[in-house]
Design an enzyme around this catalytic site. Structure first.
Site, PDB file in Angstrom:
ATOM      1  N   CYS A  67       0.814  -1.226   0.000  1.00 34.82           N
ATOM      2  CA  CYS A  67       0.000   0.000   0.000  1.00 34.82           C
ATOM      3  C   CYS A  67       0.841   1.266   0.000  1.00 34.82           C
ATOM      4  CB  CYS A  67      -0.954   0.003   1.186  1.00 34.82           C
ATOM      5  SG  CYS A  67      -1.955  -1.472   1.264  1.00 34.82           S
ATOM      6  N   HIS A 123      -3.568   6.898   2.634  1.00 37.22           N
ATOM      7  CA  HIS A 123      -3.937   5.580   2.100  1.00 37.22           C
ATOM      8  C   HIS A 123      -5.327   5.232   2.620  1.00 37.22           C
ATOM      9  CE1 HIS A 123      -4.107   1.500   1.001  1.00 37.22           C
ATOM     10  NE2 HIS A 123      -3.898   1.019   2.210  1.00 37.22           N
ATOM     11  N   ASN A 171     -10.112  -0.679  -0.122  1.00 33.01           N
ATOM     12  CA  ASN A 171      -8.653  -0.544  -0.098  1.00 33.01           C
ATOM     13  C   ASN A 171      -8.095  -1.081  -1.424  1.00 33.01           C
ATOM     14  OD1 ASN A 171      -5.913  -0.856   0.338  1.00 33.01           O
ATOM     15  ND2 ASN A 171      -6.135  -1.749   2.384  1.00 33.01           N
TER      16      ASN A 171
HETATM   17  O1  UT7 Z   1      -3.815  -1.504   3.522  1.00 34.70           O
HETATM   18  C1  UT7 Z   1      -3.099  -1.645   4.718  1.00 34.70           C
HETATM   19  C2  UT7 Z   1      -3.356  -2.894   5.394  1.00 34.70           C
HETATM   20  N1  UT7 Z   1      -4.650  -3.156   5.900  1.00 34.70           N
HETATM   21  C3  UT7 Z   1      -5.227  -2.445   6.890  1.00 34.70           C
HETATM   22  O2  UT7 Z   1      -4.848  -1.350   7.221  1.00 34.70           O
HETATM   23  C4  UT7 Z   1      -6.358  -3.098   7.632  1.00 34.70           C
HETATM   24  C5  UT7 Z   1      -6.214  -2.865   9.111  1.00 34.70           C
HETATM   25  N2  UT7 Z   1      -7.202  -3.565   9.912  1.00 34.70           N
HETATM   26  C6  UT7 Z   1      -8.512  -3.214   9.944  1.00 34.70           C
HETATM   27  O3  UT7 Z   1      -8.924  -2.327   9.211  1.00 34.70           O
HETATM   28  C7  UT7 Z   1      -9.402  -3.907  10.931  1.00 34.70           C
HETATM   29  O4  UT7 Z   1      -8.626  -4.658  11.810  1.00 34.70           O
HETATM   30  C8  UT7 Z   1     -10.478  -4.814  10.255  1.00 34.70           C
HETATM   31  C9  UT7 Z   1     -11.504  -3.982   9.542  1.00 34.70           C
HETATM   32  C10 UT7 Z   1      -9.794  -5.778   9.296  1.00 34.70           C
HETATM   33  C11 UT7 Z   1     -11.190  -5.629  11.333  1.00 34.70           C
HETATM   34  O5  UT7 Z   1     -11.783  -4.755  12.282  1.00 34.70           O
HETATM   35  P1  UT7 Z   1     -11.565  -5.031  13.839  1.00 34.70           P
HETATM   36  O6  UT7 Z   1     -12.377  -4.028  14.569  1.00 34.70           O
HETATM   37  O7  UT7 Z   1     -10.083  -5.042  14.090  1.00 34.70           O
HETATM   38  O8  UT7 Z   1     -12.227  -6.441  14.035  1.00 34.70           O
HETATM   39  P2  UT7 Z   1     -11.557  -7.785  14.606  1.00 34.70           P
HETATM   40  O9  UT7 Z   1     -10.595  -8.338  13.615  1.00 34.70           O
HETATM   41  O10 UT7 Z   1     -11.067  -7.526  15.991  1.00 34.70           O
HETATM   42  O11 UT7 Z   1     -12.830  -8.718  14.681  1.00 34.70           O
HETATM   43  C12 UT7 Z   1     -13.942  -8.416  15.545  1.00 34.70           C
HETATM   44  C13 UT7 Z   1     -15.016  -9.452  15.312  1.00 34.70           C
HETATM   45  C14 UT7 Z   1     -14.502 -10.887  15.340  1.00 34.70           C
HETATM   46  O12 UT7 Z   1     -15.476 -11.693  15.964  1.00 34.70           O
HETATM   47  P3  UT7 Z   1     -15.297 -12.153  17.492  1.00 34.70           P
HETATM   48  O13 UT7 Z   1     -14.007 -12.900  17.541  1.00 34.70           O
HETATM   49  O14 UT7 Z   1     -15.252 -10.860  18.281  1.00 34.70           O
HETATM   50  O15 UT7 Z   1     -16.512 -12.980  17.743  1.00 34.70           O
HETATM   51  C15 UT7 Z   1     -14.426 -11.249  13.872  1.00 34.70           C
HETATM   52  O16 UT7 Z   1     -14.574 -12.626  13.653  1.00 34.70           O
HETATM   53  O17 UT7 Z   1     -15.613  -9.247  14.022  1.00 34.70           O
HETATM   54  C16 UT7 Z   1     -15.608 -10.508  13.314  1.00 34.70           C
HETATM   55  N3  UT7 Z   1     -15.482 -10.212  11.889  1.00 34.70           N
HETATM   56  C17 UT7 Z   1     -16.548  -9.979  11.103  1.00 34.70           C
HETATM   57  N4  UT7 Z   1     -17.868  -9.962  11.351  1.00 34.70           N
HETATM   58  C18 UT7 Z   1     -18.683  -9.661  10.319  1.00 34.70           C
HETATM   59  C19 UT7 Z   1     -14.350 -10.097  11.160  1.00 34.70           C
HETATM   60  N5  UT7 Z   1     -14.661  -9.797   9.878  1.00 34.70           N
HETATM   61  C20 UT7 Z   1     -16.014  -9.715   9.826  1.00 34.70           C
HETATM   62  C21 UT7 Z   1     -16.920  -9.429   8.798  1.00 34.70           C
HETATM   63  N6  UT7 Z   1     -18.233  -9.405   9.077  1.00 34.70           N
HETATM   64  N7  UT7 Z   1     -16.515  -9.147   7.538  1.00 34.70           N
END
Ligand code: UT7
Length: 333
Positions: free
Chosen positions: A118, A259, A289
């Protein structure tokens, strides 16, 4: 770093291209266990563009670059250097830039790809700028282009909701005037975190086999939460560092083009810099993204919508797999 005090490199043309097919959050919620509400509130993304099976990264790149060329008023024969930032090359080799050179009918000019995920566009722009100042290339094409849908696991809800396809391009031109255009860039990387965002299979470490394919190793793997925390820290630090090195303050910045990964990362950056969200260009709601393409697509929209004026200071800041980061300050000519 500056090679000469009386020459600068300016952005003389801007263009972008996104494939017409829109994939909405509602459609995604029919493919994996997710919802429009979850995706919107956790990321800010509403929809993304998806390239067709007949479209490769070089096709997207060539269309964006043709727009940038038109915008600059130059022609293919004027371009002396072509560099592309991408993690989704048409093929492992030859490089994607060679395909774009052929598609645009450019001369037999140096053409190569840069892989910094990125941060790829800002890395690429700085490499091109440096080569122009050292070697005297008058005009260069710099492109960020990605077909991330080709490395997305459409059964993994933790990644497939985030990414999209597209390309953005700029023409860089050497001018006999100091302190204008790209006035400073900083770049960095932390290889100790290389494994938290990667495509583990298909390279020399794990060449593609039936087993690597069955284990989905040819797709993006990401520890989202971990990446998120580092992204906030590194984006803020890069922005503060570049302003300090340039002897400028956040108030001097007319527009920030970050980004486009996650709205919450951008909000944290805005808060830390003390710059209101109205001075940020955000379009991730419509593109998701797009990795190396995200900054030049956002730049193109900002430019076309009249959000950048002569004399404006524009701050670009990026973060991505590697882990890599970069920031650039551009004084618009
Ligand atoms: O381009 C540069 C690189 N990429 C980034 O910058 C991405 C950086 N990361 C993020 O933007 C965030 O971490 C995400 C958007 C990927 C995830 O958000 P989060 O608030 O960090 O969620 P999490 O990974 O902590 O997951 C929270 C919950 C989990 O469930 P449990 O374990 O709490 O029951 C996940 O399984 O949300 C669940 N989850 C989803 N639920 C519905 C993860 N993906 C999804 C989804 N839909 N698509």
């Amino acid at each position: 770093m500056s090679f000469s005090t009386d020459q600068s490199v300016i952005i003389s043309g801007v263009g972008s291209y996104a494939p017409p097919r829109i994939l909405t959050n509602v459609e995604l919620s029919q493919m994996v266990e997710t919802s429009d509400e979850w995706i919107r509130t956790r990321t800010g993304i509403r929809e993304r563009r998806i390239a067709g099976p007949e479209e490769s990264t070089s096709d997207l790149a060539a269309k964006a670059a043709a727009e940038a060329l038109r915008d600059s008023g130059l022609t293919a024969g004027d371009i002396g250097l072509l560099v592309i930032g991408t993690v989704t090359p048409d093929m492992p080799f030859p490089n994607t830039a060679c395909f774009v050179q052929q598609k645009l009918g450019l001369g037999k000019i140096p053409s190569f790809d840069v892989e910094a995920a990125c941060s790829g566009f800002l890395y690429t722009m700085e490499i091109a700028r440096s080569l122009m100042l050292v070697n005297g290339y008058k005009h260069a094409l710099v492109i960020g282009a990605e077909k991330l849908s080709s490395i997305t696991n459409w059964e993994d809800r933790t990644t497939c909701v985030l990414f999209g396809d597209g390309a953005g391009a700029v023409v860089l031109s050497l001018v006999d005037e100091p302190d204008i255009g790209i006035i400073r860039t900083i770049m960095g990387a932390d290889g100790t975190e290389a494994n938290i965002l990667c495509v583990p299979g298909g390279g020399s470490a794990s060449p593609s086999t039936v087993e690597t394919i069955e284990r989905s190793m040819h797709y993006i793997h990401m520890q989202g939460n971990q990446v998120f925390k580092i992204a906030v820290r590194v984006m803020c630090q890069s922005a503060l560092d570049i302003l300090e090195k340039a002897g400028l303050a956040a108030e001097d910045v007319a527009l920030v083009i970050p980004h486009q990964a996650n709205n919450r990362i951008i909000e944290a950056l805005a808060q830390r810099l003390g710059i209101g969200m109205e001075r940020f260009k955000i379009n991730l709601d419509r593109y998701g993204n797009t990795s190396a393409a995200s900054i030049p697509i956002a730049l193109d929209e900002a430019w076309r919508n009249g959000r950048i004026r002569s004399g404006d200071l524009v701050l670009f800041v990026a973060f991505g797999g590697g882990l890599t980061w970069a920031a650039s300050l551009v004084k618009w000519h």
